[in-house]
Design a protein around this motif. Structure first.
Motif, PDB file in Angstrom:
ATOM      1  N   ALA A  41      -7.143   3.583   0.554  1.00  0.00           N
ATOM      2  CA  ALA A  41      -6.192   2.798   1.350  1.00  0.00           C
ATOM      3  C   ALA A  41      -6.907   2.181   2.548  1.00  0.00           C
ATOM      4  CB  ALA A  41      -5.047   3.696   1.818  1.00  0.00           C
ATOM      5  N   GLY A  42      -7.835   2.932   3.132  1.00  0.00           N
ATOM      6  CA  GLY A  42      -8.566   2.443   4.305  1.00  0.00           C
ATOM      7  C   GLY A  42      -9.357   1.184   3.979  1.00  0.00           C
ATOM      8  N   GLU A  43     -10.053   1.202   2.854  1.00  0.00           N
ATOM      9  CA  GLU A  43     -10.847   0.022   2.484  1.00  0.00           C
ATOM     10  C   GLU A  43      -9.943  -1.166   2.168  1.00  0.00           C
ATOM     11  OE1 GLU A  43     -14.701   2.578   0.846  1.00  0.00           O
ATOM     12  OE2 GLU A  43     -13.807   1.098  -0.480  1.00  0.00           O
ATOM     13  N   VAL A  44      -8.788  -0.892   1.560  1.00  0.00           N
ATOM     14  CA  VAL A  44      -7.838  -1.985   1.279  1.00  0.00           C
ATOM     15  C   VAL A  44      -7.341  -2.589   2.584  1.00  0.00           C
ATOM     16  CG1 VAL A  44      -5.573  -2.557   0.302  1.00  0.00           C
ATOM     17  CG2 VAL A  44      -7.123  -1.051  -0.968  1.00  0.00           C
ATOM     18  N   ARG A  45      -7.046  -1.715   3.556  1.00  0.00           N
ATOM     19  CA  ARG A  45      -6.528  -2.227   4.834  1.00  0.00           C
ATOM     20  C   ARG A  45      -7.564  -3.062   5.570  1.00  0.00           C
ATOM     21  NH1 ARG A  45      -1.640   0.397   6.205  1.00  0.00           N
ATOM     22  NH2 ARG A  45      -1.669  -0.590   8.228  1.00  0.00           N
ATOM     23  N   VAL A  46      -8.815  -2.635   5.482  1.00  0.00           N
ATOM     24  CA  VAL A  46      -9.887  -3.427   6.117  1.00  0.00           C
ATOM     25  C   VAL A  46      -9.967  -4.805   5.457  1.00  0.00           C
ATOM     26  CG1 VAL A  46     -12.405  -3.594   6.373  1.00  0.00           C
ATOM     27  CG2 VAL A  46     -11.235  -1.469   6.970  1.00  0.00           C
ATOM     28  N   ALA A  47      -9.875  -4.826   4.139  1.00  0.00           N
ATOM     29  CA  ALA A  47      -9.928  -6.107   3.420  1.00  0.00           C
ATOM     30  C   ALA A  47      -8.756  -7.001   3.842  1.00  0.00           C
ATOM     31  CB  ALA A  47      -9.891  -5.868   1.912  1.00  0.00           C
ATOM     32  N   LEU A  85      -2.457   4.052  -3.643  1.00  0.00           N
ATOM     33  CA  LEU A  85      -1.747   3.150  -4.556  1.00  0.00           C
ATOM     34  C   LEU A  85      -0.699   2.334  -3.816  1.00  0.00           C
ATOM     35  CD1 LEU A  85      -1.388   5.510  -7.656  1.00  0.00           C
ATOM     36  CD2 LEU A  85      -2.762   3.419  -7.514  1.00  0.00           C
ATOM     37  N   ASP A  86       0.040   3.013  -2.946  1.00  0.00           N
ATOM     38  CA  ASP A  86       1.104   2.329  -2.229  1.00  0.00           C
ATOM     39  C   ASP A  86       0.545   1.172  -1.380  1.00  0.00           C
ATOM     40  OD1 ASP A  86       3.834   2.194  -1.560  1.00  0.00           O
ATOM     41  OD2 ASP A  86       3.316   2.935   0.445  1.00  0.00           O
ATOM     42  N   VAL A  87      -0.512   1.469  -0.627  1.00  0.00           N
ATOM     43  CA  VAL A  87      -1.122   0.433   0.230  1.00  0.00           C
ATOM     44  C   VAL A  87      -1.678  -0.708  -0.633  1.00  0.00           C
ATOM     45  CG1 VAL A  87      -3.059  -0.001   1.812  1.00  0.00           C
ATOM     46  CG2 VAL A  87      -1.581   1.987   2.169  1.00  0.00           C
ATOM     47  N   ALA A  88      -2.285  -0.336  -1.765  1.00  0.00           N
ATOM     48  CA  ALA A  88      -2.864  -1.360  -2.647  1.00  0.00           C
ATOM     49  C   ALA A  88      -1.778  -2.253  -3.243  1.00  0.00           C
ATOM     50  CB  ALA A  88      -3.674  -0.697  -3.756  1.00  0.00           C
ATOM     51  N   TYR A  89      -0.680  -1.656  -3.697  1.00  0.00           N
ATOM     52  CA  TYR A  89       0.416  -2.466  -4.268  1.00  0.00           C
ATOM     53  C   TYR A  89       0.985  -3.417  -3.222  1.00  0.00           C
ATOM     54  CZ  TYR A  89       0.660   1.147  -7.974  1.00  0.00           C
ATOM     55  OH  TYR A  89       0.386   2.019  -8.983  1.00  0.00           O
ATOM     56  N   ARG A  90       1.244  -2.854  -2.035  1.00  0.00           N
ATOM     57  CA  ARG A  90       1.817  -3.695  -0.969  1.00  0.00           C
ATOM     58  C   ARG A  90       0.893  -4.852  -0.622  1.00  0.00           C
ATOM     59  NH1 ARG A  90       5.937  -1.094   2.172  1.00  0.00           N
ATOM     60  NH2 ARG A  90       6.235   1.016   1.402  1.00  0.00           N
ATOM     61  N   ALA A  91      -0.425  -4.571  -0.664  1.00  0.00           N
ATOM     62  CA  ALA A  91      -1.395  -5.621  -0.323  1.00  0.00           C
ATOM     63  C   ALA A  91      -1.538  -6.625  -1.462  1.00  0.00           C
ATOM     64  CB  ALA A  91      -2.748  -4.985  -0.004  1.00  0.00           C
ATOM     65  N   GLY A  92      -1.098  -6.229  -2.647  1.00  0.00           N
ATOM     66  CA  GLY A  92      -1.194  -7.122  -3.807  1.00  0.00           C
ATOM     67  C   GLY A  92      -2.587  -7.162  -4.421  1.00  0.00           C
ATOM     68  N   VAL A  93      -3.243  -5.984  -4.512  1.00  0.00           N
ATOM     69  CA  VAL A  93      -4.591  -6.003  -5.105  1.00  0.00           C
ATOM     70  C   VAL A  93      -4.504  -6.503  -6.551  1.00  0.00           C
ATOM     71  CG1 VAL A  93      -5.438  -4.089  -3.664  1.00  0.00           C
ATOM     72  CG2 VAL A  93      -4.686  -3.626  -5.997  1.00  0.00           C
ATOM     73  N   GLY A  94      -5.516  -7.262  -6.935  1.00  0.00           N
ATOM     74  CA  GLY A  94      -5.476  -7.917  -8.242  1.00  0.00           C
ATOM     75  C   GLY A  94      -5.576  -6.952  -9.405  1.00  0.00           C
ATOM     76  N   THR A  95      -6.425  -5.933  -9.245  1.00  0.00           N
ATOM     77  CA  THR A  95      -6.746  -5.066 -10.381  1.00  0.00           C
ATOM     78  C   THR A  95      -6.837  -3.618  -9.926  1.00  0.00           C
ATOM     79  OG1 THR A  95      -8.086  -6.904 -11.223  1.00  0.00           O
ATOM     80  CG2 THR A  95      -8.432  -4.768 -12.264  1.00  0.00           C
ATOM     81  N   VAL A  96      -6.417  -2.708 -10.807  1.00  0.00           N
ATOM     82  CA  VAL A  96      -6.578  -1.274 -10.541  1.00  0.00           C
ATOM     83  C   VAL A  96      -7.388  -0.682 -11.697  1.00  0.00           C
ATOM     84  CG1 VAL A  96      -5.391   0.938 -10.197  1.00  0.00           C
ATOM     85  CG2 VAL A  96      -4.355  -1.172  -9.326  1.00  0.00           C
TER      86      VAL A  96
END
Ligand SMILES: Cc1ncc(COP(=O)(O)O)c(C=O)c1O
Length: 433
Positions: A105-111, A133-144
């Motif tokens: 989640a931390g790396e997603v938030r930095v991005a 997962l929650d942070v990634a979904y909210r951020a709209g990451v393209g791929t998991v």
């Protein structure tokens, strides 16, 4: 034979040679033993910002990004942020057109804060937390990346409709996470993903090791993945759109070591992929890579101040600096052998062996086990250690309640703080006592 072999007295008056494969692209000797990078004096950095300090050559990072983009196509390269991620580093990566592998989640938030195109972010991790997962979904990451069987059900229940996933395939008994081909686990995972209307299998992913310089290991992996993918293609009609070969590309920490030869690697991997896909009747997927270390390692230099010089009973010279295993964990953890030089002054003393150790009262607290430093190195001197851009700042700890160093970018004659040094108040702030 070098000049100093022919005229040994020169050894004392010439600064150590800076190997361009080991030191940052813009590093060079300045006046009076000063080492400069990005047009900035590292002695001046030490005076102004204190020590130890991580210095990152922005141009070196960007140039590595461009080299990857040139070899593979920028759209097919994602930087793996666990090697080093700050908001500005993420901005450089984005500006050079690369995607990002984020592991938390931390790396997603930095991005997100960097304004990264989140569609170019891949969330991976062998054990993702609900928060990740929650942070990634909210951020709209393209791929998991799916790395275990249980994760498929979890993703199906929680991911946004149409979530693209890659399936991590593993091979060999020592690999902990991912889906094994042997025994049918990976095939069962593909079937399960295919049965989830909310998930879209975009391809396969792997990570086969670190500091790899031989092409053959990657060639074998391509062959295995193509064989598996073709069986899945026939069984479920899913042709992988992409195949990620991971990172693990070797970097040189010493002049006698070699980087993975990137241009030849890209050409060779593409031709092996086409050959193997054709052989197995599989529409050729796009080949992607996700290097971490190889993008940022060489750009980093750590500047330390010498605190003490002593000798062991066996006669080894120990040069103790004001950092150590808390900021240079790779020496103890991975046996990395960095290069070190004295900076900030010149001298006439001949160079000799020295063990650069840290300040942490721990037998493993070694920065460079086999440095060559002038005989008169003394407390107050400055040392620069090369190749510390990857897995140093990222893995720094507060062991011994030592403050983590600042991280500075140098470029165009300017030093800029990317992450400030921790203060003693920072250390106490989390202590509830
Ligand atoms: C898919 C993938 N790519 C790349 C890496 C980073 O490896 P390196 O920093 O050695 O390139 C990892 C790390 O384990 C990974 O899982």
């Amino acid at each position: 034979m070098t000049l100093t072999d022919i005229i040994p007295s020169l050894r004392s008056s010439l600064p150590a040679r800076l190997d361009t494969g080991v030191w940052p692209r813009t590093a060079h000797w300045g006046d009076a033993g000063d080492l400069r990078a990005g047009g900035v004096s590292l002695a001046a950095v030490a005076a102004e910002h204190g020590t130890p300090t991580f210095v990152l050559d922005e141009e070196d990072v960007r140039e590595r990004c461009r080299t990857y983009a040139g070899a593979f196509g920028a759209g097919d390269v994602a930087y793996t942020g666990k090697a080093l991620l700050t908001v500005d580093v993420a901005r450089w990566i984005a500006a050079e057109g690369l995607g990002l592998y984020a592991g938390s989640a931390g790396e997603v938030r930095v991005a997100e804060r960097a304004g990264f195109d989140m569609g170019r972010v891949v969330l991976y991790g062998s054990a993702k937390s609900p928060e990740d997962l929650d942070v990634a979904y909210r951020a709209g990451v393209g791929t998991v990346v799916v790395e275990s069987m249980g994760e498929i059900t979890r993703l199906a229940a929680t991911a946004p409709a149409g979530q693209r996933v890659l399936l991590r395939i593993v091979d060999g008994p020592d690999r902990r996470f991912g889906l094994r081909v042997a025994g049918g686990e990976a095939a069962a995972a593909v079937a399960r993903i295919a049965g989830q209307p909310g998930l879209r299998l975009a391809g396969y992913d792997c990570s086969i090791g670190h500091q790899l310089s031989r092409f053959s290991q990657y060639e074998r992996e391509i062959s295995r993945l193509c064989e598996f993918a073709s069986v899945m293609y026939r069984a479920h009609g899913v042709a992988p759109e992409r195949l990620n070969l991971g990172g693990g590309h070797a970097v040189a920490y010493r002049p006698e070591e070699f980087d993975l030869a990137l241009a030849g690697f890209a050409t060779r991997m593409r031709s092996v992929l086409h050959l193997e896909a054709g052989r197995h009747g599989l529409p050729a997927p796009r080949l992607t890579v996700s290097p971490g270390r190889a993008v940022v390692a060489r750009a980093g230099v750590t500047v330390y101040r010498v605190l003490a010089v002593t000798r062991t009973q066996a006669g080894d010279r120990l040069v103790a600096v004001d950092g150590g295993m808390t900021d240079c964990p790779a020496t103890a953890l991975c046996g990395s052998r960095h290069s070190a030089v004295l900076i900030g002054r010149t001298g006439r003393a001949a160079a000799g062996p020295a063990v650069v150790v840290g300040r942490h009262n721990d037998a493993d607290d070694v920065v460079v086990p086999d440095a060559e430093l002038p005989a008169d190195v003394h407390p107050g001197d400055l040392l620069a250690v090369a190749g510390t851009g990857a897995y140093h700042h990222a893995r720094a700890t507060n062991f011994h309640l030592v403050r983590r160093p600042a991280l500075l970018a140098v470029a165009g004659g300017r030093a800029r703080v990317l992450v400030r040094r921790e203060s003693l108040d920072d250390l106490l702030a989390r202590d509830a006592g």
